[in-house]
Design an enzyme around this catalytic site. Structure first.
Site, mmCIF file in Angstrom:
data_model
loop_
_atom_site.group_PDB
_atom_site.id
_atom_site.type_symbol
_atom_site.label_atom_id
_atom_site.label_comp_id
_atom_site.label_asym_id
_atom_site.label_seq_id
_atom_site.Cartn_x
_atom_site.Cartn_y
_atom_site.Cartn_z
ATOM 1 N N SER A 7 0.822 -1.203 0.000
ATOM 2 C CA SER A 7 0.000 0.000 0.000
ATOM 3 C C SER A 7 0.862 1.261 0.000
ATOM 4 C CB SER A 7 -0.975 -0.025 1.177
ATOM 5 O OG SER A 7 -1.902 1.021 1.107
ATOM 6 N N ASP A 43 -5.929 1.952 -3.878
ATOM 7 C CA ASP A 43 -7.214 1.785 -3.201
ATOM 8 C C ASP A 43 -7.531 2.983 -2.308
ATOM 9 O OD1 ASP A 43 -5.463 1.348 -1.097
ATOM 10 O OD2 ASP A 43 -6.395 -0.528 -0.436
ATOM 11 N N ASP A 94 -2.546 6.143 -3.664
ATOM 12 C CA ASP A 94 -1.412 5.504 -3.009
ATOM 13 C C ASP A 94 -0.836 4.449 -3.955
ATOM 14 O OD1 ASP A 94 -3.527 3.716 -2.875
ATOM 15 O OD2 ASP A 94 -2.969 2.935 -0.919
#
Length: 458
Positions: A95, A232, A228
């Site tokens: 992430s 998401d 990011d």
């Protein structure tokens, strides 16, 4: 710290995500969760992701299932495609955290795994026997994800808008360009990087904010969008470079799809309680599994409920069919970028004006890095249980009027200011959130209390 499940998926240092560990978790997932006979595998642009993806694909084959290699693509695109085919999925991504870390996000046939699924996966570790070799295939899962938005929004939904795309190392950097152009926007690519850049949309650093402001002025842009690393979480900045917080994007997107039930973590902006049109608001712990669980509970009570979920990081979850968009019960970055822009254009106002008309509550967030999780937890436990310790730490603040320990420590003070402290569960970080009646006041609260945390913990 060994890899473990956090707010969204398994994460750890790359050096600790060994081939054996990755294969063990993959096969434990297959043994304990519904995958529909196949697992779709995607990856972000971290240097370590291709090798980890290769180990996941091998493990899926070794378990006797079809391993579908989807390559580099956004996490919501992978989930959207896999769920449409009744299959499971694994996304290789860390992430927004730095490139020395990575992780796995798991999806069953209905969407993200639950906390109960996480427990089942951990229980199945080390006990999986290998089956006959499965099949291997490749699939382009990005095209259907693009069509999801270009089919649902009018072709001129963003016409006349000049939008920059901060590309950095986001897996959505090309898809965003395609979608925005298809909806009529004039699009400018910005700062594409072949080196991984850990962009945290919830805590954008001053250097990035300065770049956004400079790009808006240099290119005459109405907005700049980004995500990011695994796309998401959205980032949307409006002239003159001001970032619209993720929980504001969530509220506007909920308004756009005409939702009546909102599910969002305790850290999200409280302005939604003052907005009209939402019949029910559920507050949860931070993390998409908790948001999804509350959404599913709302739908179990009423299958016709127009329920949505979002987090303070901007990731948006759609629980019902809305305006040509099929439900997608995983964090998505594209809808909370498109919906607020389209909503503002349909009303003939700027997005800045649309935001300014919302109830005047402002949030800010940042993090203190390099703080051991164990030290953070001990410190927070002390503040949570000892009113004297809280009074000392929050010296200079008005009297506290409420203490919420749903997730971390969230203290409301006389006059309405809020400070929320929460250590990360899977990275050496301590986050601070704040809310006040002005943006400057919220930012000042975060700065002040991060300095206090640094003095105590660094």
């Amino acid at each position: 710290m060994a890899p473990k499940f956090g707010t969204s998926g398994l994460r750890g240092l790359v050096t600790e995500l060994t081939a054996d560990l990755v294969q063990d978790y993959t096969q434990a997932f297959i043994a304990s969760c519904d995958t529909g006979g196949a697992v779709h595998v995607g990856q972000d642009l971290r240097p370590s992701s291709p090798e980890i993806a290769s180990e996941v694909l091998k493990a899926v084959e070794a378990a006797g299932l079809e391993a579908v290699d989807c390559g580099v693509l956004p996490t919501p695109a992978l989930a959207f495609s896999a769920m449409a085919q009744g299959h499971g999925a694994i996304m290789i991504t860390g992430s927004h955290i730095p490139a020395d870390r990575n992780g796995l996000k798991f999806y069953v046939t209905s969407g993200e795994i639950s906390k109960a699924d996480e427990t089942a996966i951990v229980a199945a570790l080390g006990g999986v026997s290998k089956a006959a070799k499965g099949a291997r295939s490749q699939q382009d899962s990005a095209a259907a994800f693009v069509a999801r938005y270009t089919d649902a929004f009018a072709k001129d939904a963003l016409s006349g808008l000049r939008i920059g795309v901060y590309q950095h190392s986001s897996v959505a950097r090309d898809l965003l360009m395609t979608i925005l152009e298809a909806l009529g926007a004039e699009v400018t690519p910005l700062a594409r990087s072949e080196v991984f850049i850990p962009v945290d949309t919830e805590a954008v650093d001053p250097e990035t904010r300065g770049m956004l402001t400079g790009w808006v002025r240099a290119h005459g842009l109405d907005a700049i969008v980004s995500t990011d690393g695994d796309a998401d979480r959205p980032m949307l900045a409006i002239a003159p470079g001001e970032i619209v917080p993720g929980d504001v994007l969530g509220a506007l997107t909920a308004d756009y799809v005409e939702a009546d039930v909102l599910v969002t973590p305790v850290s999200s902006n409280t302005m939604i309680e003052a907005m009209e049109g939402f019949s029910t608001i559920h507050r949860t712990r931070i993390g998409s599994p908790y948001v999804i669980a509350a959404m599913e509970e709302a739908l179990a009570d009423d299958r016709a409920a127009r329920v949505v979920g979002y987090e303070a990081n901007g990731g948006f979850l759609l629980g019902f069919e809305a305006k040509g968009l099929a439900p997608l019960m995983t964090r998505d970055c594209v809808l909370p970028i498109l919906a607020p822009l389209a909503l503002a254009k349909s009303q003939g106002v700027s997005l800045g004006d649309l935001v300014a008309d919302l109830p005047p509550r402002f949030t800010a967030a940042d993090r203190l890095q390099g703080i051991a999780t164990e030290a953070s937890q001990v410190f927070l436990a002390e503040l949570s249980t000892d009113a004297t310790a809280r009074a000392s730490f929050f010296e200079g603040m008005p009297m506290e009027t409420a203490v919420d320990q749903t997730d971390g420590l969230r203290v409301t003070f006389e006059g309405g200011d809020i400070v929320h402290l929460r250590p990360s569960g899977n990275a050496p970080e301590f986050r601070c959130y704040a809310e006040s009646d002005s943006a400057d006041a919220a930012t000042a609260l975060v700065t002040r209390h991060l300095e206090s945390l640094k003095a105590r913990l660094a």
